[in-house]
Design a protein around this motif. Structure first.
Motif, short mmCIF file in Angstrom:
data_model
loop_
_atom_site.label_atom_id
_atom_site.label_comp_id
_atom_site.label_asym_id
_atom_site.label_seq_id
_atom_site.Cartn_x
_atom_site.Cartn_y
_atom_site.Cartn_z
N THR A 20 -0.01 -1.84 -8.98
CA THR A 20 -0.77 -0.82 -8.29
C THR A 20 -2.14 -1.38 -7.94
O THR A 20 -2.80 -1.99 -8.76
N THR A 21 -2.57 -1.19 -6.68
CA THR A 21 -3.87 -1.66 -6.24
C THR A 21 -4.61 -0.50 -5.58
O THR A 21 -4.09 0.60 -5.46
N THR A 22 -5.81 -0.78 -5.12
CA THR A 22 -6.60 0.25 -4.42
C THR A 22 -6.92 -0.19 -3.00
O THR A 22 -7.87 0.29 -2.39
N GLN A 61 -7.06 2.78 -0.71
CA GLN A 61 -7.72 3.98 -1.23
C GLN A 61 -8.50 4.66 -0.11
O GLN A 61 -9.21 4.01 0.67
N GLY A 62 -8.34 5.97 0.01
CA GLY A 62 -9.05 6.72 1.03
C GLY A 62 -8.36 6.76 2.37
O GLY A 62 -8.85 7.43 3.30
N GLN A 78 -0.71 1.66 -3.50
CA GLN A 78 -1.94 0.99 -3.10
C GLN A 78 -3.08 1.97 -2.81
O GLN A 78 -4.13 1.57 -2.30
N GLY A 79 -2.83 3.24 -3.12
CA GLY A 79 -3.92 4.21 -3.04
C GLY A 79 -3.90 5.12 -1.84
O GLY A 79 -4.74 6.03 -1.75
N GLU A 133 -2.88 8.17 0.61
CA GLU A 133 -2.25 9.48 0.58
C GLU A 133 -1.14 9.44 1.64
O GLU A 133 -1.42 9.15 2.81
N GLY A 156 0.56 8.69 -7.57
CA GLY A 156 0.19 8.75 -6.16
C GLY A 156 0.09 10.17 -5.63
O GLY A 156 0.34 11.14 -6.34
#
Length: 250
Positions: free
Chosen positions: A3-5, A8-9, A32-33, A35, A58
């Motif tokens: 799992t990474t970021t 994200q966003g 990976q962050g 949505e 998630g």
């Protein structure tokens, strides 16, 4: 998978997300962050995947839509809202000879495999361009470049989407929106199992690797093209087919 970021966003819409390659893509993007907005036709399968992604930490929601219907396709785009990533994965295939493919079947192939991504890009890419960034990834097929005695309608619909990839990369690239296609060879999915039954092993004889692909392998490539690591890749058709088999010497 780790799992990474990296995403994200970001919000990602994945069509055809409830099985096969699409499901693997959706889960990978969520890890990976991102949505993830899941699309499919089956509400129960969609809701089950939402819960599966939530259990992995998630965030996802599901929208049912019929991509053979232009109005419903546009409704999907509107319901998805402002997305940063579009993965056009949904596909329809019927490997029939030309003479056995009627007009209705041909139109369904074009509607799902060519028109649906066209409408989704037309609805969603301008918003990405206004925000100055976005990534669009089409999941195509080696059928677009490797003719066979059957499946002409399917191959034509996929080839059309590959051409659109290059046009969109030119149209939206200056605004920060990248458009690329992943072109898989044979992959072991629920669809190929339903089509081939007990003969699925034949897929493992089609390339230089000596095996068909796994949905998770294609998902990794899609995630690469969707994310920042591929920031200089635009208008590409990336072949993920295990390598064409070399002809034996005479």
């Amino acid at each position: 998978m780790s799992t990474t970021t990296a995403l994200q966003g970001r919000t990602a819409l994945v069509t055809g997300a409830t099985s096969g390659i699409g499901k693997a893509v959706a889960r990978n993007l969520a890890r990976q962050g991102a949505e993830v907005v899941l699309h499919g036709r089956d509400q129960a399968r969609g809701e089950a995947l939402v819960k599966e992604i939530a259990a992995e930490g998630g965030t996802a929601r599901f929208i049912a839509a019929d991509l053979t219907d232009a109005a419903d396709t546009l409704r999907l785009a509107a319901a998805a809202g402002a997305v940063d990533i579009l993965v056009s994965n949904a596909g329809l295939y019927d490997f029939a000879p030309t003479a056995a493919t009627d007009a209705a079947s041909f139109d369904r192939h074009i509607a799902v495999n060519t028109r649906a991504p066209f409408l989704l890009v037309g609805a969603l890419a301008p918003g990405m361009a206004e925000r100055g960034q976005g990534s669009i990834v089409l999941v195509g097929s080696s059928a677009a470049r490797q003719p066979a005695p059957i499946g002409a309608a399917y191959g034509a619909s996929r080839a059309g989407a590959e051409t659109l990839t290059r046009y969109w990369a030119t149209e939206y690239g200056p605004s920060g929106v990248r458009v690329n296609t992943v072109s898989p060879g044979p992959v072991h999915t629920e669809g190929t199992k339903a089509m081939l039954g007990e003969h699925t092993a034949v897929l493992d004889t089609t390339n230089a690797r000596g095996r068909a692909g796994d949905p998770a392998e294609i998902a990794e490539i899609v995630s690469f093209l969707a994310g920042p690591a591929s920031s200089y890749v635009n208008g590409a058709v990336l072949f993920a087919d295990g390598g064409e088999r070399s002809a034996l010497p005479a």
